[in-house]
Design a protein around this motif. Sequence first.
Motif, PDB file in Angstrom:
ATOM      1  N   LEU A 359       3.707  -0.138  -7.514  1.00 44.22           N
ATOM      2  CA  LEU A 359       2.240  -0.520  -7.980  1.00 44.22           C
ATOM      3  C   LEU A 359       1.331   0.045  -6.748  1.00 44.22           C
ATOM      4  O   LEU A 359       0.288   0.418  -7.050  1.00 44.22           O
ATOM      5  CB  LEU A 359       2.024  -1.897  -8.428  1.00 44.22           C
ATOM      6  CG  LEU A 359       2.585  -2.221  -9.636  1.00 44.22           C
ATOM      7  CD1 LEU A 359       2.571  -3.864  -9.622  1.00 44.22           C
ATOM      8  CD2 LEU A 359       2.036  -1.439 -10.823  1.00 44.22           C
ATOM      9  N   THR A 360       1.763  -0.580  -5.401  1.00 46.42           N
ATOM     10  CA  THR A 360       0.948  -0.289  -4.350  1.00 46.42           C
ATOM     11  C   THR A 360       0.874   1.379  -4.057  1.00 46.42           C
ATOM     12  O   THR A 360      -0.275   1.704  -3.629  1.00 46.42           O
ATOM     13  CB  THR A 360       1.454  -0.853  -3.030  1.00 46.42           C
ATOM     14  OG1 THR A 360       2.686  -0.567  -2.854  1.00 46.42           O
ATOM     15  CG2 THR A 360       1.189  -2.614  -3.084  1.00 46.42           C
ATOM     16  N   THR A 365      -2.474   6.203  -4.455  1.00 44.19           N
ATOM     17  CA  THR A 365      -2.609   7.531  -5.175  1.00 44.19           C
ATOM     18  C   THR A 365      -3.885   7.640  -5.975  1.00 44.19           C
ATOM     19  O   THR A 365      -4.678   8.571  -5.616  1.00 44.19           O
ATOM     20  CB  THR A 365      -1.371   7.996  -6.046  1.00 44.19           C
ATOM     21  OG1 THR A 365      -0.128   7.923  -5.149  1.00 44.19           O
ATOM     22  CG2 THR A 365      -1.549   9.310  -6.757  1.00 44.19           C
ATOM     23  N   LEU A 366      -4.386   6.745  -6.588  1.00 37.99           N
ATOM     24  CA  LEU A 366      -5.565   6.379  -7.565  1.00 37.99           C
ATOM     25  C   LEU A 366      -6.573   6.455  -6.417  1.00 37.99           C
ATOM     26  O   LEU A 366      -7.609   7.017  -6.627  1.00 37.99           O
ATOM     27  CB  LEU A 366      -5.411   5.489  -8.469  1.00 37.99           C
ATOM     28  CG  LEU A 366      -4.280   5.659  -9.500  1.00 37.99           C
ATOM     29  CD1 LEU A 366      -4.333   4.323 -10.267  1.00 37.99           C
ATOM     30  CD2 LEU A 366      -4.687   6.850 -10.396  1.00 37.99           C
ATOM     31  N   SER A 374     -10.441   1.275  -3.975  1.00 39.33           N
ATOM     32  CA  SER A 374      -9.742   0.300  -3.287  1.00 39.33           C
ATOM     33  C   SER A 374      -9.243   0.467  -2.124  1.00 39.33           C
ATOM     34  O   SER A 374      -9.290   1.795  -1.718  1.00 39.33           O
ATOM     35  CB  SER A 374      -8.482  -0.035  -4.414  1.00 39.33           C
ATOM     36  OG  SER A 374      -7.300  -0.519  -3.724  1.00 39.33           O
ATOM     37  N   LEU A 375      -8.743  -0.308  -1.454  1.00 41.77           N
ATOM     38  CA  LEU A 375      -8.151  -0.048   0.173  1.00 41.77           C
ATOM     39  C   LEU A 375      -6.794   0.470  -0.132  1.00 41.77           C
ATOM     40  O   LEU A 375      -6.359   0.098  -1.302  1.00 41.77           O
ATOM     41  CB  LEU A 375      -8.153  -1.295   0.844  1.00 41.77           C
ATOM     42  CG  LEU A 375      -9.644  -1.986   1.254  1.00 41.77           C
ATOM     43  CD1 LEU A 375      -9.425  -3.142   2.196  1.00 41.77           C
ATOM     44  CD2 LEU A 375     -10.246  -0.873   2.103  1.00 41.77           C
ATOM     45  N   TYR A 376      -6.194   1.080   0.959  1.00 38.65           N
ATOM     46  CA  TYR A 376      -4.829   1.565   0.960  1.00 38.65           C
ATOM     47  C   TYR A 376      -4.043   0.346   0.999  1.00 38.65           C
ATOM     48  O   TYR A 376      -4.152  -0.444   1.918  1.00 38.65           O
ATOM     49  CB  TYR A 376      -4.608   2.727   1.958  1.00 38.65           C
ATOM     50  CG  TYR A 376      -5.393   4.071   1.709  1.00 38.65           C
ATOM     51  CD1 TYR A 376      -4.952   4.705   0.563  1.00 38.65           C
ATOM     52  CD2 TYR A 376      -5.984   4.588   2.681  1.00 38.65           C
ATOM     53  CE1 TYR A 376      -5.633   5.870   0.300  1.00 38.65           C
ATOM     54  CE2 TYR A 376      -6.548   5.628   2.527  1.00 38.65           C
ATOM     55  CZ  TYR A 376      -6.420   6.423   1.279  1.00 38.65           C
ATOM     56  OH  TYR A 376      -7.047   7.707   1.108  1.00 38.65           O
ATOM     57  N   GLY A 381       2.482  -3.170   0.776  1.00 34.81           N
ATOM     58  CA  GLY A 381       3.572  -2.825  -0.307  1.00 34.81           C
ATOM     59  C   GLY A 381       4.995  -2.424   0.220  1.00 34.81           C
ATOM     60  O   GLY A 381       5.970  -3.277   0.052  1.00 34.81           O
ATOM     61  N   MET A 382       5.097  -1.821   1.443  1.00 34.82           N
ATOM     62  CA  MET A 382       6.030  -1.630   2.225  1.00 34.82           C
ATOM     63  C   MET A 382       6.638  -2.762   2.867  1.00 34.82           C
ATOM     64  O   MET A 382       7.902  -3.188   2.751  1.00 34.82           O
ATOM     65  CB  MET A 382       5.923  -0.486   3.370  1.00 34.82           C
ATOM     66  CG  MET A 382       6.034   0.800   2.746  1.00 34.82           C
ATOM     67  SD  MET A 382       5.626   1.879   4.325  1.00 34.82           S
ATOM     68  CE  MET A 382       5.862   3.363   3.483  1.00 34.82           C
TER      69      MET A 382
END
Length: 646
Positions: A359-360, A365-366, A374-376, A381-382
């Motif tokens: 999801l992250t 990507t989006l 949104s922020l990266y 996520g990692m």
Amino acid sequence: MVALLVLSGCMFSTHSTPQAKSGVLNLQTHDPAANGPAPLDGQWEFYWDRLLSPNDFAPNGEALDTAHYLAFPGTWKGFHLDGETLGGTGQATFRLRLKLWPDARRLVLRLFDITMAYKLWADGKLVAQSGTVGTDADTEIPRRSLVLVEIEPRGNDMELVLQVSNHHFREGGVPESIEIAPPGPLEKDLARQWAISFLFAGCLLIVAVYHLFLFHKNRKLQAAFYFGIYCLFMFGYCTTSNTSLWAANLFLPPLPPALAEYFPLFCYLALGPFLYRFFKSLYPEEIHKAVRYIVDIRLAIFVILLPFAPDYRISQYIALAMLASALYGIYYVQRLMICVRRGHNGAGLLLTGSLVFLLTSLNDTLAHAKIINSLYLLEPGMFFLVSTQSLTLAKRFTHAMEAEEKLSGELERKNASLLAEIEERNRLECEVVNISEEERRRFSSELHDGLCQQLIGARLHASILTDQLSGTKEGEAMASLTALLEASTNDAYRTSRGLWPVEHDPATPGPSLEELARTIAKDTGITVTFEKDCHCVQCTNPNVTTLYRIAQEALSNAVKHACASTIRIELRCFAQGEITLSVRDDGIGREAAARQTSSKGGLGLRIMAHRAAIIHADLQIKDDSNHGTVVTCIAPCTVAATIKRK
């Protein structure tokens, strides 16, 4: 997941920000204290294939007929200009005129993740530059960078002129927003992002070292090895990529542009092979083997392209590789769902981490495509994925240790039972030997006191009859009978002494071995000597009988197989808690005797070894360096040890 999103600062804007229109951005109503930094998004003037300076926009500068407009952030790839669709490479100039809020005196501009080379002027003054702008790949030197530059506007109106060239990557333009704010907010935001990046990087490094150390201690923990290497590559990616704002540059000198660009990409692609091997080592039946070749080939192609392909081709390949990563994520999620249904250990944790990571990745990507604001979130996520992987390994290690403790307990109980059984077996064997020796003693005594005495009586009667019948034919026959009875009597005595020497007494072992030596010498004609050197005047070692039997067997072997001419028996005890018996001959040796008899050792040797094991003695049989064989038996002596302590 909610805590992860909150901690990472993923919050969508609750207020609308002004957008530039036709190259003009009005920020007069913008309140930086309430709304934070202002992104310079919207329509910038766009001059394709021209590298213009602020002088070209002056009244007496180069005449500019018409300006096109390109939305920021964005790329000129695919932009329609005069009936032509632009490609990703080329050069262009952008221009934006700003109307600032009333108290704008000192400002900070933030330029980030422009993968090409650029120059930026503010009110005609060059304030920022990254790389070297050029008109082709040879004259351009690209460099990815993060720039915070402080400027002082001349008034409430300000002009920005930005030159950008791209001859090495897929898309040209400005992929991220250029932000403006008073001094403070942008610097604090940068410090906060670096702090989070170092937190993630430090955790990754600790986890990597820990699991590699586990593998170093136990090479069977393949999952720990793959996970440790996976964390190392993730550490390299997070500290050298734009996701951490190139945090490694705070401690290391700037890398060459090509290395700075491709090293994090190499680390990113190297994650795939080790992530696959990690999953495969945990769930070998559910993860398909063919995926290994796909992820390995993907990395190999990247390494092969580096020295030969142009940069824009490599960047195109990276885009495809990242798309493949999303497909891998979907594949792993699907396979982990199967593992969860089958009840595999830790599959639920890994499924949760893989879903969050997927999801992250989609969020980034989006966000990069400006579809969402949104922020990266790739780093958190990692981190979440690594956390679930670590917990999965910890859970498996815990179960393994519990199983090991259970097996250890069972093994200890079985060992205790086996030890008791061995002790009972040794006791029974000793008892059998003692009974055997007692039977030998009883049979020897009965033979000595019964048959031997009767034979002596018969020999005496025969001797008397021989004297009475002397000179007659019956007298000669009686003399032969007397001689036969005498030989039988001697044989009976020898048999009696062999079973249990009359002189044998546990308190005085010397005479028994000495008598044994005299008997062997008398019967065989071999020179047999006996030497005794004991600490005690009278030996009370309970193992004397067993030592006597071992010496008896060794003498028998020396006489029958060694062809010896001299045999020496030694019995030594120096109050060191042990007694040593040695039988040494000058025969042909064990190897030669074995070649003659085609045997590696008969029943006698096995009996000797068994007798030695019963009394916990060390038995050694080896060839002497000067020919012959040496039999040595070292038995414990509690009596001598007690004397030494006293």
